[in-house]
Motif scaffolding. Structure first.
Motif, mmCIF file in Angstrom:
data_model
loop_
_atom_site.group_PDB
_atom_site.id
_atom_site.type_symbol
_atom_site.label_atom_id
_atom_site.label_comp_id
_atom_site.label_asym_id
_atom_site.label_seq_id
_atom_site.Cartn_x
_atom_site.Cartn_y
_atom_site.Cartn_z
ATOM 1 N N ILE A 196 2.368 -14.310 9.924
ATOM 2 C CA ILE A 196 3.369 -13.859 9.036
ATOM 3 C C ILE A 196 4.395 -12.721 9.585
ATOM 4 O O ILE A 196 3.890 -12.133 10.256
ATOM 5 C CB ILE A 196 2.664 -13.392 7.862
ATOM 6 N N GLU A 197 5.530 -12.988 9.585
ATOM 7 C CA GLU A 197 6.378 -12.225 10.190
ATOM 8 C C GLU A 197 7.537 -11.812 9.295
ATOM 9 O O GLU A 197 7.682 -12.275 8.402
ATOM 10 C CB GLU A 197 7.020 -12.982 11.444
ATOM 11 N N THR A 198 8.217 -10.633 9.537
ATOM 12 C CA THR A 198 9.371 -9.972 8.875
ATOM 13 C C THR A 198 10.379 -11.061 8.803
ATOM 14 O O THR A 198 10.661 -11.703 10.073
ATOM 15 C CB THR A 198 9.724 -8.665 9.172
ATOM 16 N N PRO A 199 11.296 -10.975 7.889
ATOM 17 C CA PRO A 199 12.605 -12.092 7.975
ATOM 18 C C PRO A 199 13.645 -11.696 8.761
ATOM 19 O O PRO A 199 13.495 -10.518 9.166
ATOM 20 C CB PRO A 199 13.070 -12.088 6.507
ATOM 21 N N LEU A 233 2.617 -7.310 0.993
ATOM 22 C CA LEU A 233 2.397 -8.516 1.838
ATOM 23 C C LEU A 233 1.776 -8.236 3.249
ATOM 24 O O LEU A 233 0.804 -8.420 3.757
ATOM 25 C CB LEU A 233 3.510 -9.606 1.933
ATOM 26 N N PHE A 234 2.796 -7.165 3.851
ATOM 27 C CA PHE A 234 2.284 -6.769 5.429
ATOM 28 C C PHE A 234 1.248 -5.714 5.419
ATOM 29 O O PHE A 234 0.503 -5.439 6.474
ATOM 30 C CB PHE A 234 3.712 -6.271 5.925
ATOM 31 N N ALA A 235 1.014 -5.042 4.214
ATOM 32 C CA ALA A 235 0.013 -4.218 4.131
ATOM 33 C C ALA A 235 -1.304 -4.766 4.058
ATOM 34 O O ALA A 235 -2.400 -4.442 4.571
ATOM 35 C CB ALA A 235 0.227 -3.139 2.754
ATOM 36 N N ILE A 236 -1.457 -5.961 3.404
ATOM 37 C CA ILE A 236 -2.788 -6.851 3.068
ATOM 38 C C ILE A 236 -2.893 -7.699 4.121
ATOM 39 O O ILE A 236 -3.984 -8.374 4.056
ATOM 40 C CB ILE A 236 -2.627 -7.325 1.602
ATOM 41 N N ARG A 237 -1.741 -7.944 4.992
ATOM 42 C CA ARG A 237 -2.239 -8.958 5.914
ATOM 43 C C ARG A 237 -3.256 -9.089 6.949
ATOM 44 O O ARG A 237 -4.026 -10.053 6.951
ATOM 45 C CB ARG A 237 -0.768 -9.269 6.717
ATOM 46 N N GLN A 238 -3.598 -7.613 7.348
ATOM 47 C CA GLN A 238 -4.654 -7.559 8.143
ATOM 48 C C GLN A 238 -6.062 -8.119 7.613
ATOM 49 O O GLN A 238 -6.881 -8.395 7.947
ATOM 50 C CB GLN A 238 -4.947 -6.057 8.492
ATOM 51 N N THR A 239 -6.017 -7.682 6.147
ATOM 52 C CA THR A 239 -7.256 -8.049 5.195
ATOM 53 C C THR A 239 -7.634 -9.641 5.364
ATOM 54 O O THR A 239 -8.782 -9.927 5.521
ATOM 55 C CB THR A 239 -7.327 -7.231 3.936
ATOM 56 N N VAL A 240 -6.555 -10.221 5.187
ATOM 57 C CA VAL A 240 -6.455 -11.698 4.981
ATOM 58 C C VAL A 240 -6.796 -12.176 6.214
ATOM 59 O O VAL A 240 -7.387 -13.426 6.270
ATOM 60 C CB VAL A 240 -5.243 -12.309 4.307
ATOM 61 N N MET A 241 -6.467 -11.683 7.358
ATOM 62 C CA MET A 241 -6.521 -12.638 8.665
ATOM 63 C C MET A 241 -8.164 -12.872 9.013
ATOM 64 O O MET A 241 -8.356 -13.735 9.800
ATOM 65 C CB MET A 241 -5.869 -11.490 9.781
#
Length: 316
Positions: A290-293, A273-281
């Motif tokens: 999206i942040e860590t819990p 999730l956090f690895a792909i977040r930059q791509t989706v942004m």
């Protein structure tokens, strides 16, 4: 020789089958809604990004009518993950994986229109007694949010009239003066909130924002909320809307997983999730939120051990 050959082939078959089952993608069902919402769009974008990256975890979105229905679905075991709203009842069989976004409550009063007799000016929440308040969005959760705010200021919710508008009809309702004051809940950069506030601007006059000065007290009494601020100029316009920082309360939308979901699987999902977040942004800026819990032991929604392992760098 035949026996040895058969044994070797059997071992090769077992190893091959084991490798296949070890590396094949794991599909996780994620409940999210309503249809057309930003949450559903982001989840679809994440799902496609996981496939393109040949990720170990794949997402299978299950559209629902909203956060309440999504919570019910995962509570019944019909989903592995869900997007839930933090200020609603959170199922007991789930734990937090990530914070999808934070939302702020925005209360404002449109300026008086020229040529029309204006009533007493509303500058404080306590002055909303006996007024009609428009709530943007059909979910009952926004009405409950309004009640929490009013009760903090001694305003009996039964002494006001609440009118709810679908997000698509909010701007027209505001232009037609369907209420005396309005409440919206969403991210600070919410397009829905910004358009509603823009519709409240008349003759170059910006609406009056009602600060929730008792935000910390509300957060103390209701742990699902946090004291927060709306930055000056958050909703654009000229003059700035708002002109100064406004105190308010916030709550989060969370990605949660069933407690019985494997720690390894949840850790892998959180990592992806956090690895792909930059791509989706680039396509959905909302993904940047999206942040860590919260991994504290007293967190309102306890963190899943798999997600905690990723956050703490202890993933196996």
């Amino acid at each position: 020789m035949f026996i040895v050959l058969a044994g070797v082939l059997a071992i090769i078959g077992i190893v091959t089958a084991g490798y296949y089952f070890a590396v094949r993608p794991v599909a996780l069902r994620i409940a999210v809604g309503p249809a057309g919402s930003d949450d559903l769009k982001v989840v679809h974008a994440l799902s496609q990004a996981f496939v393109q990256a040949h990720s170990q975890i794949r997402l299978r979105p299950i559209p629902t009518e909203g956060a309440t229905a999504s919570a019910q679905m995962i509570a019944e075991g019909r989903a592995d993950l869900a997007i839930v709203r933090g200020d609603l009842s959170v199922p007991k069989n789930v734990q937090a994986v990530a914070t999808l976004r934070k939302n702020v409550a925005v209360l404002w009063v449109p300026p008086a229109m020229k040529g029309k007799k204006a009533g007493a000016k509303i500058t404080k929440i306590a002055q909303l007694a006996g007024r009609r308040i428009g709530v943007i969005g059909r979910t009952p959760a926004n009405v409950d949010l309004l009640k929490v705010i009013l009760q903090q200021y001694g305003v009996d919710p039964n002494k006001i009239e609440v009118v709810q508008f679908p997000a698509s009809e909010a701007a027209d309702a505001i232009r037609n003066r369907k209420a005396d004051a309005y409440l919206a809940a969403g991210p600070v950069n919410s397009k829905i909130t910004s358009e509603a506030i823009a519709a409240s601007t008349h003759d170059g006059k910006a609406p009056t924002f009602l600060p929730i000065d008792s935000a910390e007290a509300i957060a103390q009494n209701h742990p699902m909320y946090e004291a927060s601020e709306i930055p000056a100029g958050a909703f654009g316009g000229s003059p700035d809307r708002p002109e100064d920082e406004v105190k308010t309360i916030s709550f989060s939308h969370h990605i949660v997983a069933r407690k019985d979901l494997s720690d390894t699987t949840v850790a892998a999902f959180t990592r992806q999730l956090f690895a792909i977040r930059q791509t989706v942004m680039s396509e959905f800026p909302l993904a940047a939120k999206i942040e860590t819990p919260d991994t504290d032991k007293d967190a309102f929604i306890p963190v899943h051990p798999g997600a905690a392992a990723f956050v703490d760098g202890e993933e196996k």
